[in-house]
Design a protein around this motif. Structure first.
Motif, PDB file in Angstrom:
ATOM      1  N   GLN A  46       1.071  -1.113  -0.090  1.00 15.16           N
ATOM      2  CA  GLN A  46       0.081  -0.023   0.073  1.00 15.16           C
ATOM      3  C   GLN A  46       1.070   1.272   0.134  1.00 15.16           C
ATOM      4  OE1 GLN A  46      -3.249  -0.041  -0.150  1.00 15.16           O
ATOM      5  NE2 GLN A  46      -2.587   2.274  -0.763  1.00 15.16           N
ATOM      6  N   PRO A  60      -2.849   0.423  -8.188  1.00 15.25           N
ATOM      7  CA  PRO A  60      -3.327  -0.298  -6.913  1.00 15.25           C
ATOM      8  C   PRO A  60      -2.575  -1.412  -6.243  1.00 15.25           C
ATOM      9  CG  PRO A  60      -4.921  -0.043  -8.528  1.00 15.25           C
ATOM     10  CD  PRO A  60      -3.728   0.333  -9.350  1.00 15.25           C
ATOM     11  N   ARG A  61      -2.846  -1.487  -4.876  1.00 12.21           N
ATOM     12  CA  ARG A  61      -2.228  -2.227  -4.126  1.00 12.21           C
ATOM     13  C   ARG A  61      -2.236  -3.749  -4.626  1.00 12.21           C
ATOM     14  NH1 ARG A  61      -2.816  -6.030  -1.221  1.00 12.21           N
ATOM     15  NH2 ARG A  61      -5.084  -5.744  -1.294  1.00 12.21           N
ATOM     16  N   ASN A  62      -3.384  -4.065  -4.920  1.00 16.08           N
ATOM     17  CA  ASN A  62      -3.561  -5.485  -5.601  1.00 16.08           C
ATOM     18  C   ASN A  62      -2.831  -5.925  -6.710  1.00 16.08           C
ATOM     19  OD1 ASN A  62      -5.562  -3.743  -6.700  1.00 16.08           O
ATOM     20  ND2 ASN A  62      -6.458  -5.349  -7.580  1.00 16.08           N
ATOM     21  N   VAL A  63      -2.760  -4.740  -7.592  1.00 17.23           N
ATOM     22  CA  VAL A  63      -1.945  -4.880  -8.701  1.00 17.23           C
ATOM     23  C   VAL A  63      -0.546  -5.307  -8.417  1.00 17.23           C
ATOM     24  CG1 VAL A  63      -1.264  -3.797 -10.917  1.00 17.23           C
ATOM     25  CG2 VAL A  63      -3.582  -3.480 -10.320  1.00 17.23           C
ATOM     26  N   ALA A  65       0.551  -6.682  -5.698  1.00 22.27           N
ATOM     27  CA  ALA A  65       0.630  -7.904  -4.962  1.00 22.27           C
ATOM     28  C   ALA A  65       0.670  -8.929  -6.054  1.00 22.27           C
ATOM     29  CB  ALA A  65      -0.478  -7.902  -4.052  1.00 22.27           C
ATOM     30  N   ASN A  66      -0.107  -8.690  -7.070  1.00 25.44           N
ATOM     31  CA  ASN A  66      -0.453  -9.864  -8.243  1.00 25.44           C
ATOM     32  C   ASN A  66       0.750  -9.808  -8.788  1.00 25.44           C
ATOM     33  OD1 ASN A  66      -3.079 -10.565  -7.166  1.00 25.44           O
ATOM     34  ND2 ASN A  66      -3.999  -9.087  -8.600  1.00 25.44           N
ATOM     35  N   SER A  69       3.448 -11.520  -6.943  1.00 23.48           N
ATOM     36  CA  SER A  69       3.350 -12.906  -6.456  1.00 23.48           C
ATOM     37  C   SER A  69       3.324 -13.648  -7.784  1.00 23.48           C
ATOM     38  CB  SER A  69       2.101 -13.148  -5.797  1.00 23.48           C
ATOM     39  OG  SER A  69       0.999 -12.746  -6.899  1.00 23.48           O
ATOM     40  N   ARG A  71       1.043 -13.494 -10.249  1.00 21.14           N
ATOM     41  CA  ARG A  71      -0.249 -13.677 -10.741  1.00 21.14           C
ATOM     42  C   ARG A  71      -0.757 -12.890 -11.545  1.00 21.14           C
ATOM     43  NH1 ARG A  71      -1.132 -14.129  -5.235  1.00 21.14           N
ATOM     44  NH2 ARG A  71      -2.104 -11.795  -5.156  1.00 21.14           N
ATOM     45  N   ARG A  72       0.153 -11.659 -12.074  1.00 19.85           N
ATOM     46  CA  ARG A  72      -0.169 -10.950 -13.182  1.00 19.85           C
ATOM     47  C   ARG A  72       0.375 -11.295 -14.551  1.00 19.85           C
ATOM     48  NH1 ARG A  72       0.862  -4.499 -13.194  1.00 19.85           N
ATOM     49  NH2 ARG A  72      -0.759  -3.973 -14.767  1.00 19.85           N
TER      50      ARG A  72
END
Length: 230
Positions: A46, A60-63, A65-66, A69, A71-72
């Motif tokens: 964040q 964004p934070r989730n982007v 994080a993905n 990891s 996952r993107r």
């Protein structure tokens, strides 16, 4: 593609499509370095997202994080640029993390090589044998000659001051000899600098700006870019 993630990049997967495997490796290298640098700064995902938003290009934070990891599926160049700015590093350091990753692959179907060598190729400091980056070559040479000319002119001015302020004949004669040497050096450096500036113009480019002590390198009627500070 079956992949096994490690700190910076992917190990070889089951798929025989080397191009996709190489693409995964590049993305994993960037993601791994983003994660390493973020943790080095003791930031959360964040925190990094907040700094990207401050720059004006929210990620964004989730982007984040993905991406970290694995996952993107994509990692746009513009995001690498923004992430690098937010993390206070250069974009090239995310793509080729010298000192943190020993080897990378420049392109698909190529053997791994030193990360430093790959970085040199990417930046044009060590071009491929078939490279035709003539404009880049002239700009790099221009930068070297600019520094040489600026140093020679500065030394020339200093020796000229020493001639004027010499306390005795011996000091004045020594300063005059040094002045003569630096005058020749300055003239040669300016000539080389002028040659590269002419080549840049002949190639359709615009030469970089010149500091005021080197204003005489360009002809008086030549359009020049904004003055620069060394």
């Amino acid at each position: 593609m079956t992949q096994r993630r490690f700190d910076h990049g992917y190990e070889k997967g089951d798929d025989t499509d080397d191009a996709l495997e190489w693409e995964d490796h590049v993305m994993a290298t960037v993601a791994g370095e983003v994660r390493r640098r973020r943790k080095e700064l003791r930031w959360s995902a964040q925190d990094l997202a907040d700094r990207c938003e401050e720059i004006g290009y929210p990620i964004p934070r989730n982007v984040i994080a993905n991406m970290e990891s694995g996952r993107r599926a994509v990692l746009p160049l513009v995001e690498i640029m923004v992430l690098a700015k937010a993390l206070r590093v250069s974009p090239i350091s995310l793509i080729y993390p010298v000192g943190y990753v020993a080897e990378v692959r420049e392109l698909p179907y190529q053997e791994p090589q030193s990360t430093w060598d790959a970085l040199q190729w990417f930046t044009g400091d060590s071009p491929a044998e078939d490279a035709t980056d003539y404009m880049l070559d002239h700009f790099q040479a221009h930068d070297l000659e600019l520094r040489a000319a600026a140093a020679a002119v500065e030394s020339e001015d200093y020796e000229r001051w020493k001639v004027k302020t010499a306390a005795n004949r011996v000091q004045r004669e020594a300063a005059e000899r040094a002045l003569a040497r630096y005058t020749v050096q300055a003239a040669n450096a300016k000539r080389e600098l002028r040659r590269h500036r002419d080549a840049i113009r002949e190639g359709g480019g615009i030469p970089p700006g010149l500091p005021s002590p080197l204003d005489d390198v360009d002809p008086p009627d030549t359009d020049t870019t904004e003055e620069i500070d060394l």
